[in-house]
Write an enzyme that holds these catalytic residues in place. Structure first.
Site, PDB file in Angstrom:
ATOM      1  CE1 TYR A  10      -2.792  -3.220   1.281  1.00  0.00           C
ATOM      2  CE2 TYR A  10      -4.393  -1.532   1.031  1.00  0.00           C
ATOM      3  CZ  TYR A  10      -3.963  -3.018   1.078  1.00  0.00           C
ATOM      4  OH  TYR A  10      -5.147  -3.757   0.971  1.00  0.00           O
ATOM      5  CE  LYS A  55       4.439 -17.705  -0.915  1.00  0.00           C
ATOM      6  NZ  LYS A  55       3.779 -18.925  -0.913  1.00  0.00           N
ATOM      7  CG  ASP A  73       1.199 -20.314   0.713  1.00  0.00           C
ATOM      8  OD1 ASP A  73       1.887 -20.061   1.844  1.00  0.00           O
ATOM      9  OD2 ASP A  73       1.625 -20.732  -0.295  1.00  0.00           O
ATOM     10  CG  ASP A  79      -7.002  -5.442   2.691  1.00  0.00           C
ATOM     11  OD1 ASP A  79      -8.031  -5.329   3.394  1.00  0.00           O
ATOM     12  OD2 ASP A  79      -7.220  -4.865   1.467  1.00  0.00           O
ATOM     13  CG  ASP A  97     -12.578  -8.596   3.633  1.00  0.00           C
ATOM     14  OD1 ASP A  97     -12.146  -7.671   4.592  1.00  0.00           O
ATOM     15  OD2 ASP A  97     -12.989  -8.062   2.677  1.00  0.00           O
TER      16      ASP A  97
HETATM   17 MG    MG Z   1     -10.280  -4.807   3.410  1.00  0.00          MG
END
Ligand code: MG
Ligand code: NAI
Length: 332
Positions: free
Chosen positions: A125, A172, A206, A230, A234
């Site tokens: 980001y 990762k 993963d 992020d 969710d």
């Molecule tokens: Mg989000």
């Protein structure tokens, strides 16, 4: 006196934020609120997604409640950058706390109780994205020791308060040895230093996704980078009963900005179907972690639980925001 900057934003942000403000007013009789603007509508009217006055109000008050904003995904709009990303980066809200737990009536599985602590100011980001040539687009993933240290210190604080048994670093580093390696090593250094003696574990992102689906009880406190956090938050919100029940707190540098995990939900905006619980639970995070009022936070969470125990299975359709909001305020 408790001061709060209220930033409803776009879409359902404007519908769910007033419910949480009412709850906070009930719990904190001395609360003073200041309304501020941010988001896509704000950009279209005033040419900026976050006016200086909004940054200033947050710096002065130290606490904010943010609804959601819309960001166009279909094409790049020159001059526009997501309001929430600007707020997180400019105000150095370095960590994002996202608890996930089972609730009566709405959760698909009992017994889930975990926290995702996400880095909130850098990673993919960073905003550094460019076209190198026709057909070649580059995004730069920025990881700094300073941000990882700040995140790990916050993780230590959260682990202590929660008496966490395990902290899982999710990365990762097998594919991204420099960026994820710096993240993992810096977090380990800080966490293995003094403080709460939780077990420090690690998991590739993963596999972490699979484990969150198969066995969410395996996790206690997950600490991870911005984009991974992020996506995983969710996914994990499913165990709470979905995005309508997923709270978060942007946190750092003396400022805390509570914010539901969900976005502006244009598909249901204006219909009355938005669930205000994610925003109410975000307000509880502000009470617990910023204002140091764990008793009041618990009262708000208990009101949510009481309401869901009785009404959690009901579908209130176009009256969801109103009925759920009034029911929880009545239980407070
Ligand atoms: Mg989000
Ligand atoms: P979204 O989170 O807005 O919605 C995803 C799905 O969940 C939709 O079907 C929506 O109706 C449902 N939903 C979300 N919150 C709900 C609630 N409180 N009650 C009931 N149902 C709820 O994500 P989406 O659709 O990907 O993005 C929509 C817009 O929001 C985009 O412009 C995006 O950029 C923005 N966004 C903003 C965020 C923020 O302000 N922090 C975070 C995520 C997306």
């Amino acid at each position: 006196m408790h001061k709060l900057v209220v930033i409803p934003g776009d879409g359902i942000g404007r519908e769910v934020v007033p419910v949480a403000v009412q709850a906070l007013e009930k719990l904190l009789p001395d609360l003073r609120t200041v309304e501020a603007e941010a988001g896509w509508d704000c950009f279209q009217h005033g040419g900026t997604a976050v006016p200086d006055a909004t940054f200033q109000a947050l710096r002065e008050c130290g606490a904010g409640l943010f609804g959601a904003v819309s960001s166009p995904a279909s094409q790049r709009v020159p001059g526009y950058r997501s309001a929430i990303l600007q707020l997180r980066q400019t105000l150095q809200l370095n960590a994002n706390l996202r608890p996930v737990r089972s609730w009566p009536g709405v959760s698909p599985r009992p017994g889930v109780d975990l926290i995702i602590l996400r880095e909130n100011s850098e990673g993919l980001y960073s905003g550094r994205e460019h076209l190198e040539a026709d057909g070649v687009a580059i995004a730069e993933r920025v990881i700094t020791r300073a941000a990882c240290e700040a995140l790990a210190r916050r993780a230590q604080e959260v682990a202590k308060a929660r008496q966490a048994r395990r902290i899982t670093l999710v990365h990762k580093a097998n594919v991204l040895p420099l960026t994820c390696g710096l993240f993992r090593d810096t977090c380990r250094e800080v966490l293995e230093g003094e403080g709460w003696a939780a077990e420090i574990d690690e998991c590739l992102v993963d596999l972490a996704a699979l484990r969150l689906v198969e066995q969410p009880e395996a996790f206690d406190l997950i600490v991870t980078t911005n984009l991974f956090g992020d996506i995983l938050s969710d996914l994990a919100s499913h165990w709470s009963g979905g995005l309508g029940l997923a709270p978060s707190l942007n946190w750092g540098n003396g400022i805390a900005l509570a914010e539901p995990v969900h976005g502006s939900a244009p598909d249901i905006a204006g219909s009355g179907r938005a669930n205000p619980i994610a925003t109410l639970l975000s307000a509880a995070l502000l009470l617990r972690h910023h204002w140091q009022q764990p008793g009041l936070a618990k009262r708000l969470e208990t009101a949510v639980e009481t309401f869901l125990r009785e009404e959690g299975k009901a579908d209130f359709g176009f009256e969801t925001t109103q009925v759920v909001g009034q029911g929880i305020l009545a239980a407070l």
